[in-house]
Structure formats: structure tokens, C-alpha cells
Design a protein around this motif. Structure first.
Motif, short mmCIF file in Angstrom:
data_model
loop_
_atom_site.label_atom_id
_atom_site.label_comp_id
_atom_site.label_asym_id
_atom_site.label_seq_id
_atom_site.Cartn_x
_atom_site.Cartn_y
_atom_site.Cartn_z
N TYR A 1 -5.24 2.77 -2.48
CA TYR A 1 -6.28 1.78 -2.74
C TYR A 1 -6.92 2.04 -4.11
O TYR A 1 -7.13 1.12 -4.89
CB TYR A 1 -7.36 1.80 -1.66
CG TYR A 1 -6.97 1.07 -0.41
CD1 TYR A 1 -6.48 -0.23 -0.44
CD2 TYR A 1 -7.11 1.68 0.83
CE1 TYR A 1 -6.14 -0.90 0.71
CE2 TYR A 1 -6.77 1.01 2.00
CZ TYR A 1 -6.28 -0.28 1.93
OH TYR A 1 -5.95 -0.94 3.08
N TRP B 1 0.84 -1.19 0.00
CA TRP B 1 0.00 0.00 0.00
C TRP B 1 0.88 1.25 0.00
O TRP B 1 0.64 2.18 -0.75
CB TRP B 1 -0.91 -0.06 1.23
CG TRP B 1 -1.90 1.02 1.32
CD1 TRP B 1 -3.11 1.09 0.68
CD2 TRP B 1 -1.80 2.21 2.09
NE1 TRP B 1 -3.76 2.25 1.03
CE2 TRP B 1 -2.97 2.95 1.89
CE3 TRP B 1 -0.83 2.72 2.94
CZ2 TRP B 1 -3.21 4.17 2.50
CZ3 TRP B 1 -1.06 3.94 3.55
CH2 TRP B 1 -2.24 4.64 3.33
N GLY C 1 -9.31 -2.41 -0.68
CA GLY C 1 -9.79 -1.11 -1.14
C GLY C 1 -11.25 -1.16 -1.52
O GLY C 1 -12.04 -0.28 -1.13
#
Length: 159
Positions: free
Chosen positions: A111, A26, A71
Motif C-alpha cells: 500500500y 497488491w 491504502g
């Protein structure tokens, strides 16, 4: 067995390598984009050997798919809160859905990038597909109900 590196020790055993890899992925997406790094780089950032991630993910795309799934789960939840079953009326609720969509893209760029820019097909995993379907289902439902509400309104009188 342990190794040392500039920013701290790394070793064979890791508390929760799967979660650490996802968190690192991420962060890497935020810095370099969804395709801007290697699987080995994610391992290095998590502080483990290049082979360790293969115990949890088949490859870099599977790791990226898991980030995208997370996400989509957050995205769907945000859209569902905004839609609120079309209350108090569908047009206002639909506007909230649009604002929630944009806010998610702004506040969660990593995301959002994993979900829409990485090119990972939803079909790569059943969980990713279900999470994507849930999010898109909110948008579809909101659109259909808003359209029906619009069709039910009388057209204004023309003078």
C-alpha cells in the motif's frame, strides 16, 4: 467459456473480479514494485482473460489508484487512532502519529508503495483525493496543534 492454465481454471465469469484484481495488484506490488508488471499480468494472476479487467478499470493506473485509495483509507484510520484528538497531550499524541506512520510503512509496504512511489496523482479520482486529504489532514492537524501547544509553553528560565 473457460480456459485452463497451470495453476487452475480461469473463465469469463469471476465471483468478484474487481476485488480479485485489487488483491492481485497488491501482491504484485509487493513482489515487483508499483510499475513492475502489466495490466495483462494482473488479469492472468486473477485467472481471467486480458480483456476482462477493462470491464472494471480504464487502465493499469486506475487499478493502481484504487489500491492507493485503499491504502490511504487504512493509513488515515491508523493516524487518526494514534492522534486521538491530541489526548492526553499533543506532544505525546504527535509522537504516536509519527510511530503510526512508520509502522504503516513497515507493515503495509505494498500500500505504501502504491500511495507514495507509484507516481499516481491524487487527482486521478475524487475518492483517492479524499482519502489522501483525510490522511494528510491528520498529520497537518497534529502538527498545528502541537505547534500551538509549544507556543503556549513558557520558555525555561535561563540562569
Amino acid at each position: 467459456m473457460s480456459w485452463s492454465r497451470q495453476d487452475g481454471p480461469r473463465g469469463y465469469h469471476h465471483g468478484n473480479l474487481r476485488e480479485a484484481l485489487i488483491a492481485r495488484r497488491w501482491r504484485l506490488i509487493a513482489q515487483k514494485g508499483p510499475a513492475g508488471f502489466t495490466f495483462a499480468e494482473a488479469a492472468r494472476w486473477a485467472g481471467v482473460s486480458p480483456a476482462a479487467p477493462y470491464r472494471h478499470f480504464r487502465d493499469r493506473d486506475e487499478l493502481l489508484a484504487d489500491v492507493a485509495r485503499r491504502g490511504f483509507e487504512q493509513f488515515a484510520a491508523a493516524l487518526e487512532r494514534a492522534w486521538d484528538d491530541g489526548k492526553p497531550e499533543p506532544f505525546a499524541a504527535f509522537e504516536r502519529v509519527g510511530k503510526a506512520y512508520l509502522e504503516f510503512a513497515r507493515s503495509e509496504p505494498s500500500y505504501y508503495s502504491a500511495m507514495f512511489e507509484a507516481g499516481v496523482p491524487l487527482e486521478i479520482s475524487a475518492e483517492l483525493s479524499a482519502a489522501g486529504d483525510r490522511a494528510f489532514g491528520v498529520i497537518r492537524t497534529a502538527s498545528e496543534k502541537t505547534d500551538r501547544a509549544h507556543a503556549g509553553r513558557k520558555a525555561p528560565a535561563r540562569v
